[in-house]
Scaffold this motif. Structure first.
Motif, mmCIF file in Angstrom:
data_model
loop_
_atom_site.group_PDB
_atom_site.id
_atom_site.type_symbol
_atom_site.label_atom_id
_atom_site.label_comp_id
_atom_site.label_asym_id
_atom_site.label_seq_id
_atom_site.Cartn_x
_atom_site.Cartn_y
_atom_site.Cartn_z
ATOM 1 N N LEU A 1 12.463 1.202 -12.221
ATOM 2 C CA LEU A 1 12.609 0.111 -13.173
ATOM 3 C C LEU A 1 12.259 -1.215 -12.524
ATOM 4 C CD1 LEU A 1 13.879 -1.177 -15.832
ATOM 5 C CD2 LEU A 1 16.052 -1.130 -14.577
ATOM 6 N N ASP A 2 12.760 -1.420 -11.326
ATOM 7 C CA ASP A 2 12.543 -2.678 -10.613
ATOM 8 C C ASP A 2 11.097 -2.820 -10.160
ATOM 9 O OD1 ASP A 2 13.793 -5.080 -9.199
ATOM 10 O OD2 ASP A 2 12.832 -4.039 -7.528
ATOM 11 N N GLN A 3 10.516 -1.748 -9.677
ATOM 12 C CA GLN A 3 9.189 -1.840 -9.068
ATOM 13 C C GLN A 3 8.046 -1.678 -10.064
ATOM 14 O OE1 GLN A 3 9.613 1.284 -6.190
ATOM 15 N NE2 GLN A 3 10.597 -0.024 -4.676
ATOM 16 N N PHE A 4 8.203 -0.775 -11.029
ATOM 17 C CA PHE A 4 7.094 -0.443 -11.924
ATOM 18 C C PHE A 4 7.359 -0.809 -13.382
ATOM 19 C CE2 PHE A 4 6.690 2.367 -8.279
ATOM 20 C CZ PHE A 4 5.347 2.243 -7.959
ATOM 21 N N GLY A 5 8.600 -1.045 -13.749
ATOM 22 C CA GLY A 5 8.901 -1.427 -15.115
ATOM 23 C C GLY A 5 8.958 -0.250 -16.059
ATOM 24 N N SER A 6 7.846 0.014 -16.734
ATOM 25 C CA SER A 6 7.756 1.122 -17.692
ATOM 26 C C SER A 6 7.298 2.375 -16.976
ATOM 27 C CB SER A 6 6.775 0.768 -18.814
ATOM 28 O OG SER A 6 7.187 -0.395 -19.496
ATOM 29 N N GLY B 1 4.740 -9.081 -11.388
ATOM 30 C CA GLY B 1 6.171 -8.848 -11.214
ATOM 31 C C GLY B 1 6.521 -7.380 -11.190
ATOM 32 N N VAL B 2 5.592 -6.521 -11.610
ATOM 33 C CA VAL B 2 5.714 -5.078 -11.425
ATOM 34 C C VAL B 2 4.434 -4.584 -10.765
ATOM 35 C CG1 VAL B 2 7.282 -4.698 -13.356
ATOM 36 C CG2 VAL B 2 4.805 -4.583 -13.745
ATOM 37 N N TYR B 3 4.534 -3.447 -10.109
ATOM 38 C CA TYR B 3 3.362 -2.843 -9.484
ATOM 39 C C TYR B 3 2.601 -2.008 -10.510
ATOM 40 C CZ TYR B 3 5.674 -4.013 -5.067
ATOM 41 O OH TYR B 3 6.281 -4.680 -4.022
ATOM 42 N N PRO B 4 1.332 -1.729 -10.245
ATOM 43 C CA PRO B 4 0.574 -0.844 -11.136
ATOM 44 C C PRO B 4 0.979 0.613 -10.950
ATOM 45 C CG PRO B 4 -0.765 -1.435 -9.245
ATOM 46 C CD PRO B 4 0.507 -2.232 -9.125
ATOM 47 N N ILE B 5 0.792 1.405 -11.997
ATOM 48 C CA ILE B 5 0.962 2.846 -11.849
ATOM 49 C C ILE B 5 -0.145 3.341 -10.924
ATOM 50 C CG2 ILE B 5 1.109 5.052 -13.052
ATOM 51 C CD1 ILE B 5 3.282 3.027 -13.828
ATOM 52 N N PRO B 6 0.167 4.128 -9.893
ATOM 53 C CA PRO B 6 -0.873 4.588 -8.965
ATOM 54 C C PRO B 6 -2.021 5.295 -9.691
ATOM 55 C CG PRO B 6 1.299 5.079 -8.094
ATOM 56 C CD PRO B 6 1.510 4.606 -9.501
ATOM 57 N N GLN B 7 -3.231 5.013 -9.279
ATOM 58 C CA GLN B 7 -4.400 5.558 -9.958
ATOM 59 C C GLN B 7 -4.440 7.077 -9.905
ATOM 60 O OE1 GLN B 7 -6.576 3.612 -11.752
ATOM 61 N NE2 GLN B 7 -7.219 5.630 -12.513
ATOM 62 N N ASN C 1 -3.691 1.194 -3.860
ATOM 63 C CA ASN C 1 -2.998 0.892 -2.610
ATOM 64 C C ASN C 1 -1.999 2.001 -2.301
ATOM 65 O OD1 ASN C 1 -0.953 -0.295 -0.724
ATOM 66 N ND2 ASN C 1 -2.292 -2.076 -0.912
ATOM 67 N N ILE C 2 -2.148 2.599 -1.140
ATOM 68 C CA ILE C 2 -1.350 3.769 -0.786
ATOM 69 C C ILE C 2 0.132 3.441 -0.624
ATOM 70 C CG2 ILE C 2 -1.542 3.620 1.725
ATOM 71 C CD1 ILE C 2 -2.138 6.645 1.678
ATOM 72 N N MET C 3 0.464 2.182 -0.337
ATOM 73 C CA MET C 3 1.866 1.802 -0.220
ATOM 74 C C MET C 3 2.557 1.894 -1.575
ATOM 75 S SD MET C 3 1.225 -1.494 2.244
ATOM 76 C CE MET C 3 2.945 -1.874 2.571
ATOM 77 N N ILE C 4 1.857 1.525 -2.615
ATOM 78 C CA ILE C 4 2.411 1.615 -3.964
ATOM 79 C C ILE C 4 2.568 3.078 -4.368
ATOM 80 C CG2 ILE C 4 1.924 1.094 -6.392
ATOM 81 C CD1 ILE C 4 0.595 -1.517 -5.389
ATOM 82 N N LEU C 5 1.605 3.905 -3.995
ATOM 83 C CA LEU C 5 1.721 5.340 -4.247
ATOM 84 C C LEU C 5 2.946 5.906 -3.527
ATOM 85 C CD1 LEU C 5 0.628 8.025 -5.381
ATOM 86 C CD2 LEU C 5 -0.833 8.174 -3.346
ATOM 87 N N SER C 6 3.196 5.465 -2.314
ATOM 88 C CA SER C 6 4.346 5.949 -1.554
ATOM 89 C C SER C 6 5.659 5.615 -2.250
ATOM 90 C CB SER C 6 4.342 5.350 -0.144
ATOM 91 O OG SER C 6 3.318 5.900 0.638
ATOM 92 N N ALA C 7 5.769 4.394 -2.778
ATOM 93 C CA ALA C 7 6.992 3.996 -3.481
ATOM 94 C C ALA C 7 7.205 4.856 -4.719
ATOM 95 C CB ALA C 7 6.916 2.519 -3.864
ATOM 96 N N TRP C 8 6.127 5.128 -5.444
ATOM 97 C CA TRP C 8 6.204 5.985 -6.631
ATOM 98 C C TRP C 8 6.645 7.399 -6.254
ATOM 99 C CZ3 TRP C 8 5.054 5.289 -11.925
ATOM 100 C CH2 TRP C 8 4.856 6.460 -12.663
ATOM 101 N N LYS C 9 6.004 7.957 -5.246
ATOM 102 C CA LYS C 9 6.297 9.335 -4.838
ATOM 103 C C LYS C 9 7.702 9.461 -4.267
ATOM 104 C CE LYS C 9 3.074 11.683 -2.742
ATOM 105 N NZ LYS C 9 1.970 12.060 -1.831
ATOM 106 N N TYR C 10 8.149 8.445 -3.553
ATOM 107 C CA TYR C 10 9.509 8.488 -2.999
ATOM 108 C C TYR C 10 10.523 8.685 -4.121
ATOM 109 C CZ TYR C 10 13.919 6.940 -0.983
ATOM 110 O OH TYR C 10 15.238 6.862 -0.598
#
Length: 504
Positions: free
Chosen positions: A164-169, A482-488, A111-120
């Motif tokens: 920490l909040d969104q992805f955890g580890s 409760g956490v998002y996946p690491i972007p593929q 999901n590109i939205m999750i990738l955006s949060a990671w990249k931000y």
């Protein structure tokens, strides 16, 4: 190798050329010989770390849009919560099902939205690390370097709190010269890193109020947030630590007018502790949330000439949110509902299909919603001469949150009478009578109403456990979400990273 490491985490190359002081001349790189001769020169570089908070558009490199005010970072957090939604309206807003995945809590690592949060976050971290590297190479004294770096480390800690909040580890990278592909640190270790960084820099940060800057007040506010959610992050509650950190935040008030903090010129608010400054005249970009919520023809209700910027008819409130407010609650004005009048003629604004533009709270069908369905986000001030890029500074932390954190932490420690004092101060400002008793449910309701559309709701849902319960257009959510996946795409580039548990 350092460029490769940063690229794997960020998946983009980006340098910022503006800062919180929009009148300064800025530089994104300088040679060691010319760099750091004065503290003022250093500050022009430090400004780049603040500028990255505004986000960036990377649509030419994978289609990500990483703006904390709207697409996709804000959308992700809001639509995963129980307060906002982006319904599919005919062919509008389907976009490969990315928004439906968030609504249904069925997202995956693509999901590109999750990738955006990671990249931000990792773009911000990469920028901070590069600036710290330049500070270390400068001619400043060691003491002066420590002071400058404290501010930078605080901004970096803010990004790591988000991760920490969104992805955890997640990987912890603090060096611009990192030469190894990083592995993930445990969620507990990321928690400890954020805590240790904030505590270590506290005495080096400015003790006075400085709008838009990372100060001792900002650090203590962020520590309070960290401790408020400590049980979620580490399994161990830290309620008293939350109270202690909150008590150290001083010099702010609850503005008498709730909407003072969301005006176009909200930098005058004495309630805002930390914000991202925007000014379209200075070329800042990314703050166009208003255009993402209103109907295409809303411009006629905001401007006598219809010159208001184009609107996309997207993000709306979930059904039940508007009606959950007491009718006397001034915060209900954060949502727009009902008939829209043409500002020039006084007649009802008409939609392109010939029907009147009357916003309703409910939806007939989430996957095929009507154009007028859904209460709209109306929290930040609207003006007829608004540009596509709004000038409202984006509020990250305000004093009301400090009071609510003290209220919740006291309540969970068994001090309900003390908690009521803080809750009622907030309720009274909203025009509501004081409560005489408090429950977890009523406490959660105050969080929802006070901070509607401020990006805090998903975290609050998780802390109160409601995130995993069914709500509108969503069934039971399993605990691993409760956490998002690491972007593929990140996993594909770094074999040392392992996907979060239970994501396939």
């Amino acid at each position: 190798m350092k460029t490769k490491i940063l690229s794997i985490l960020v998946l983009t190359a980006f340098f910022s050329t503006s800062c919180t002081d929009l009148d300064e001349k800025l530089y994104d790189k300088v040679t060691t010989d010319d760099y750091g001769k004065t503290a003022a020169e250093i500050q022009t570089i430090v400004g780049g770390a603040y500028a990255t908070l505004r986000g960036f558009n990377d649509s030419d490199k994978g289609g990500t849009i990483s703006f904390p005010t709207c697409e996709y970072v804000f959308f992700l957090e809001e639509c995963a919560s129980d307060e906002a939604t982006i319904p599919t309206r005919g062919t509008d807003w389907y976009d490969g099902g990315r928004y439906q995945q968030i609504q249904y809590h069925t997202w995956n690592a693509n999901n590109i939205m999750i990738l955006s949060a990671w990249k931000y976050c990792y773009q911000g971290i990469a920028n901070v690390n590069s600036i710290i590297y330049q500070v270390d190479k400068s001619n400043l004294t060691d003491d002066d370097k420590a002071i400058v770096k404290a501010e930078l480390r605080g901004i970096r800690a803010y990004y790591y709190y988000q991760l920490l909040d969104q992805f955890g580890s997640v990987p912890i990278v603090t060096s611009f010269e990192e030469s190894e592909l990083p592995a993930k640190s445990s969620r507990a270790d990321v928690f400890k890193f954020v805590e240790d960084e904030l505590k270590d820099i506290l005495d080096k940060l400015p003790s006075t109020i400085r709008y838009g800057g990372f100060t001792q007040n900002v650090a203590n506010s962020l520590l309070a947030r960290l401790y408020l959610n400590a049980e979620v992050y580490t399994g161990t509650p830290r309620w008293q630590d939350c109270i202690n950190a909150s008590e150290k935040v001083t010099g702010y008030i609850l503005e008498s007018d709730y909407f003072t903090s969301f005006k176009t010129k909200n930098e005058t608010s004495r309630e805002i502790i930390f914000a991202i400054p925007y000014d379209h005249k200075e070329g800042t970009v990314g703050n166009y949330l208003a255009s993402m919520t209103f109907h295409y023809n809303q411009r006629f209700a905001f401007s006598t000439t219809g010159a208001y910027p184009w609107c996309g008819n997207g993000i709306s409130a979930q059904p039940g949110l508007y009606s959950s407010f007491d009718e006397n609650d001034v915060r209900r004005g954060s949502l727009l509902i009902g008939e829209q009048k043409n500002l020039a003629t006084g007649a009802t604004v008409m939609m392109d299909n010939g029907n009147p533009l009357i916003y309703t709270e409910d939806f007939t069908k989430y996957t095929n919603a009507l154009q007028n369905e859904g209460a709209r986000l109306f929290k930040y001030q609207i003006q007829a001469d608004d540009q596509w890029e709004r000038d409202n500074d984006w509020v990250l932390i305000r004093y009301a949150e400090i009071l609510m954190m003290k209220a919740e932490a006291n309540f969970r420690l068994g001090f309900a009478a003390t908690a009521l004092i803080y809750v009622n101060e907030i309720r009274n400002r909203a025009g509501l009578p004081s409560l005489t008793t408090l429950t977890l449910e009523s406490l959660d309701t105050e969080w929802k109403h006070e901070f509607v559309f401020e990006g805090l709701r998903r975290t609050t849902n998780i802390r109160f456990g409601t995130f995993f319960q069914p709500w509108w257009e969503k069934g039971v959510t399993p605990a691993f979400r409760g956490v998002y996946p690491i972007p593929q795409t990140v996993l594909d580039l770094n074999p040392n990273l392992k996907q979060n548990p239970d994501y396939n």
